[in-house]
Scaffold this motif. Structure first.
Motif, PDB file in Angstrom:
ATOM      1  N   ASP A   1       0.856  -1.188   0.000  1.00 50.44           N
ATOM      2  CA  ASP A   1       0.000   0.000   0.000  1.00 50.44           C
ATOM      3  C   ASP A   1       0.892   1.238   0.000  1.00 50.44           C
ATOM      4  N   GLU A   2       0.748   2.090  -1.028  1.00 53.96           N
ATOM      5  CA  GLU A   2       1.574   3.294  -1.154  1.00 53.96           C
ATOM      6  C   GLU A   2       1.337   4.281  -0.014  1.00 53.96           C
ATOM      7  N   ASN A   3       0.174   4.167   0.658  1.00 55.39           N
ATOM      8  CA  ASN A   3      -0.104   5.101   1.753  1.00 55.39           C
ATOM      9  C   ASN A   3       0.891   4.940   2.897  1.00 55.39           C
ATOM     10  N   TYR A   4       1.465   3.747   3.016  1.00 59.22           N
ATOM     11  CA  TYR A   4       2.437   3.521   4.077  1.00 59.22           C
ATOM     12  C   TYR A   4       3.719   4.323   3.850  1.00 59.22           C
ATOM     13  N   LEU A   5       3.955   4.827   2.642  1.00 57.59           N
ATOM     14  CA  LEU A   5       5.221   5.485   2.312  1.00 57.59           C
ATOM     15  C   LEU A   5       5.239   6.970   2.661  1.00 57.59           C
ATOM     16  N   ALA A   6       4.133   7.477   3.254  1.00 56.27           N
ATOM     17  CA  ALA A   6       4.119   8.911   3.588  1.00 56.27           C
ATOM     18  C   ALA A   6       5.253   9.271   4.544  1.00 56.27           C
TER      19      ALA A   6
END
Length: 867
Positions: free
Chosen positions: A85-90
């Motif tokens: 999940d790209e949201n984890y990369l914030a």
């Protein structure tokens, strides 16, 4: 004189006073100046010390902020690696933006601290290297998936870098803390000196205080802003700070820590109560790591569960570290507490999804596989691969080319071409053969589907490979059965017409022999014609047997006497260079079968085996045994059902057959024998008889190793009927009884008339069934017997017999047929037919049947003419 003295004396005193006043003023002024200067210098030193202290605190805060950014980047990368999940990369992206700024800010802060520049120079490349590794891990997860990033992180390089970074930052923080303590001591000394001066110079001190208050106010405002930002970050990130003062273990929680525990802000708990907030299975862990941190200074980072007063379980990440004073004594344990329930739920959901996938992949019989689109190497193979391919999954992981190498050489190029073009055509569905390590072949149906990213680029291939060997075998058996049925119907029709021709030839030949008793030469010629006719009749009978158009009489019989009798005839036919071996099991079950057809099957297989060994000595082995067919065996043979069978095995030591020959073995008219040595019907007849008996025939053969046929007859419980031969006596003659023959073939009707007339009967004929009905209806007692053909236009012989039986129930009726298997005993008896005869019928068989019908002897259903 004295009067002037006073004023004179006063002048110098006044001057002195003035001077004193001036001096005093000057002194006071100087003192004030000195006091002001000293106060100013003291205040400046105090302010400088305060600035240095704030500078040191800012260095410590910046170092911790740098470590926090790196730690957040690692946590973010791990979350992305697990979930994708790209949201984890914030947090990771924020760290990438801020780490460089943090290092530059530290360099500016440490410009005047030469002792810290060297550790900072050593720290910068480590931080850059760690962030680079995290970046590579992120790109690997994006491009190659979880397995690739897992393999990338297994070497521990990232952990070693993180530990080294943490160590360097810890040492730098410790150094800064020691510097801070020294500067704080200097500040206290400066403050003490300034107090004495400020007491003598209150005005200047007041000014210094005012200036200090202004400076503090400005700093307080900045700190309030920072504190508000920290509170906002803690609330949004569900993260709060806590401290534990030593040695009195006085604990302080931030509002966010209280919110995570669902207790009012400002709540203070003892160490025991704080540990009691954790779930029972986690208390030993938190107690151990906290004690180790408080006594030895070992930092910790644990993911555990707490239980709130409402009973709700919350997953938290607890991080703690020790803070030492200048002497190295641990004075405080501090850290952060973060609510990670949402992330843990995501991890658990991912784990559950992986578990469901694993349960599906590991329990289906098909092979589920995932492949890399670039190398085509298999990323994943389900356990069914080892069962079907006979190879371990790991061997294919280690050698990606093994998948294609296992494909049959005849199919390999086609499969390779399919793999090459699938990048443009998308999904594919291919069937091919593989060769297992034990040499066996399996048919595989392989289906592949592309998985694309948002840019429509194929990021991986997924597919299902299924073992369709059994399906293909059943399909081939079904196609073969359809082919046999179609050929049987065709050959049955041909045999019917051919039967009528043979009946005329055989009948007139026999009549000619009777007329030419005094001409032996011509009788010999006619005998040769009759012998050829009998051979043609036997061929037609095999065709009818193959097409299952001969009615058959089945009885419960034992196969031992039938096989023994068949081998006696074979022994008289086959040369003694062929050795016979007979094995008959006493426990072989009885079967429901036609003895004549079983005899024909054994004879056909025996002759076939002799031809396979004709040019050299050999051995013919016939074995009868009891066989139990299980589920696995029944699945491989379309016509077999699980149960008990009587099995006849006929084997030879002949030349054997290849796979291509075996595929066509039971086709009618297919033969490998030279012209004149075979008709190609022997094995087709065997196949037809076995199917009519609800059995099956299988064959195993290898070139140069001989052949084995296995015949499976379903067991049938009951008392066996004894089988005995019938000797042919003289042909019975008549006493002028009147007989009516009905046949649409006038030539056959006249043949029957001549034949029965020569045996002493009075015979009338007709080719029309309606005419026969009129003749009997006009005089019911006119005829003693009616002989009718079965297949006639407008009316069958069975229908004619039924109507004749209604007219004259005592009228004896014989029915002649050439091919129909639908004439069961029940239908024949219901129509009033005395006996069923088969074309071509010889003079002896016809005369015997007519005599029996006229005499009222029991009929012989299903009798066959002797040849």
């Amino acid at each position: 004189m004295n009067s002037y003295a006073f004023p004179g004396s006063l002048a110098p005193h006044g001057v002195s006073t003035k001077r004193k006043a001036q001096a005093g003023f000057a002194f006071v002024f100087v003192c004030l100046v000195v006091i002001g200067v000293i106060s100013y210098c003291g205040v400046n030193r105090l302010r400088n010390d305060a600035d240095l202290s704030r500078h040191t605190e800012e260095v410590i805060s910046s170092l911790r902020l740098l470590l926090s950014h790196i730690t957040d980047a690692e946590s973010s990368q791990r979350g992305f690696a697990i979930t994708g999940d790209e949201n984890y990369l914030a947090p990771y992206n924020e760290a990438q933006r801020n780490v460089g700024t943090d290092l530059q800010f530290l360099r500016r802060l440490m410009t005047d601290n030469t002792a810290q520049r060297h550790p900072l120079d050593a720290l910068a490349p480590l931080v850059a290297q760690r962030m680079s590794l995290l970046g590579e891990a992120v790109e690997l997860r994006r491009n190659q998936g979880f397995a690739a990033v897992q393999a990338f992180t297994m070497n521990g390089a990232g952990k070693r870098l993180h530990d080294e970074i943490r160590r360097l930052i810890g040492e730098m923080v410790t150094s800064e803390q020691s510097l801070l303590l020294r500067r704080q001591a200097d500040t206290r000394r400066s403050t003490a000196q300034a107090k004495a001066i400020i007491i003598g110079g209150s005005l200047l001190a007041l000014g210094v205080v005012v200036a200090a208050l202004l400076a503090v106010g400005k700093d307080y405002t900045r700190r309030r802003i920072h504190a508000a930002q920290a509170v906002l970050a803690g609330r949004l990130g569900r993260m709060g700070a806590w401290t534990m003062e030593l040695p009195d273990f006085r604990q302080t929680w931030s509002d966010e820590v209280c919110a995570i525990h669902e207790v009012p802000p400002g709540t203070t708990l003892s160490v025991e109560d704080a540990i009691g907030c954790y779930a029972s299975e986690c208390r030993a862990t938190i107690a151990r790591v906290f004690e180790d941190c408080a006594h030895n200074g070992t930092p910790y980072d644990e993911e555990l569960q707490i239980i709130t007063p409402t009973g709700r379980r919350v997953w938290v990440r607890s991080i703690g570290e020790a803070e030492r004073d200048a002497s190295g004594t641990i004075r405080r344990v501090q850290g952060v507490l973060q609510d990670i329930s949402a992330r843990r739920q995501g991890v658990e959901a991912l784990r559950e999804s992986e578990t469901r996938f694993r349960e599906l992949a590991e329990n289906i019989e098909e092979v589920f596989w995932i492949a890399d689109p670039n190398s085509l190497g298999k990323i994943y193979l389900s356990p069914a691969y080892e069962k079907i391919w006979g190879r371990s999954c790991q061997s294919t992981y280690d050698s990606p080319g093994l998948w294609l190498e296992s494909v049959h050489p005849d199919d390999r190029e086609r499969v390779r071409e399919t793999l090459r073009v699938k990048h443009t055509n998308g999904a594919y569905d291919e069937e091919y053969r593989i060769i297992r390590p034990d040499g066996t072949e399996r048919w595989i149906r392989d289906r592949a589907f592309p998985v694309r990213d948002p840019d429509n680029t194929i990021k991986r291939w997924v597919g299902v490979a299924e073992d369709v060997t059994q399906y293909r075998n059943m399909r081939e058996q079904f196609i073969q059965a359809q082919k046999m049925e179609a050929l049987g119907q065709f050959s049955g029709g041909v045999a019917h017409d051919f039967n009528n021709i043979l009946a005329a030839i055989a009948g007139y030949t026999e009549l000619s022999q009777m007329k030419l008793r005094d001409n032996p030469d011509v009788r010999e010629y006619l005998g040769a014609v009759l012998q050829a006719t009998h051979r043609a009749t036997a061929l037609v009978r095999q065709i009818l047997t193959f097409s299952r158009q001969l009615p058959e009489e089945r009885l419960i019989i034992e196969l031992q006497p039938v096989i023994t009798e068949s081998l006696k005839l074979l022994r008289a036919t086959i040369p003694t260079t062929i050795e016979f071996e007979l094995v008959l099991a006493k426990d072989a079950p009885t079967v429901f079968a036609n003895a004549s057809q079983i005899h024909q099957v054994v004879m056909n297989l025996g002759i076939n085996a002799w031809h396979a060994m004709k040019d050299r000595p050999g051995r013919l082995r016939v074995k009868l045994d009891r066989c139990v067919v299980d589920e696995a065996h029944a699945v491989a043979q379309l016509r077999l059902q699980p149960g008990v069978y009587a099995r006849i095995s006929v084997s030879d030591t002949g030349s054997g057959m290849d796979a291509a020959t075996q595929r066509r073995l039971f086709e009618p008219f297919f033969t490998t024998k030279p012209p004149g040595e075979g008709t190609g019907l022997g094995l087709a007849v065997v196949h037809g008889i076995m199917e009519s008996h609800d059995g099956a025939v299988t064959v195993y053969s290898q070139p140069g190793e001989g052949t084995v046929f296995h015949l499976y007859f379903p067991a049938h419980v009951g008392e066996a009927v004894a089988i005995s031969g019938v000797e042919q006596g003289p042909t019975p003659r008549g006493q002028g009884e009147r007989i009516l023959i009905v046949d649409d073939e006038e030539m056959l009707a006249k043949l029957g008339q001549k034949t029965l007339s020569s045996l002493g009967y009075t015979v009338e004929i007709t080719t029309q069934p309606e005419t026969a009905l009129k003749m009997v209806r006009a005089d019911p007692s006119r005829f003693a017997l009616v002989i009718t053909d079965q297949t006639m236009p407008m009316m069958t012989g069975l229908v004619l017999a039924a109507q004749l039986h209604e007219i004259q129930p005592k009228l004896a009726i014989l029915l002649i047929t050439g091919h129909s298997a639908s004439l069961t005993r029940e239908r024949i008896e219901a129509a009033g037919v005395y006996q069923l005869l088969f074309k071509p019928t010889g003079i002896h068989a016809l005369g015997t049947a007519v005599h029996a019908a006229l005499s009222g002897n029991p009929p012989d259903y299903g009798s066959h003419p002797p040849y």
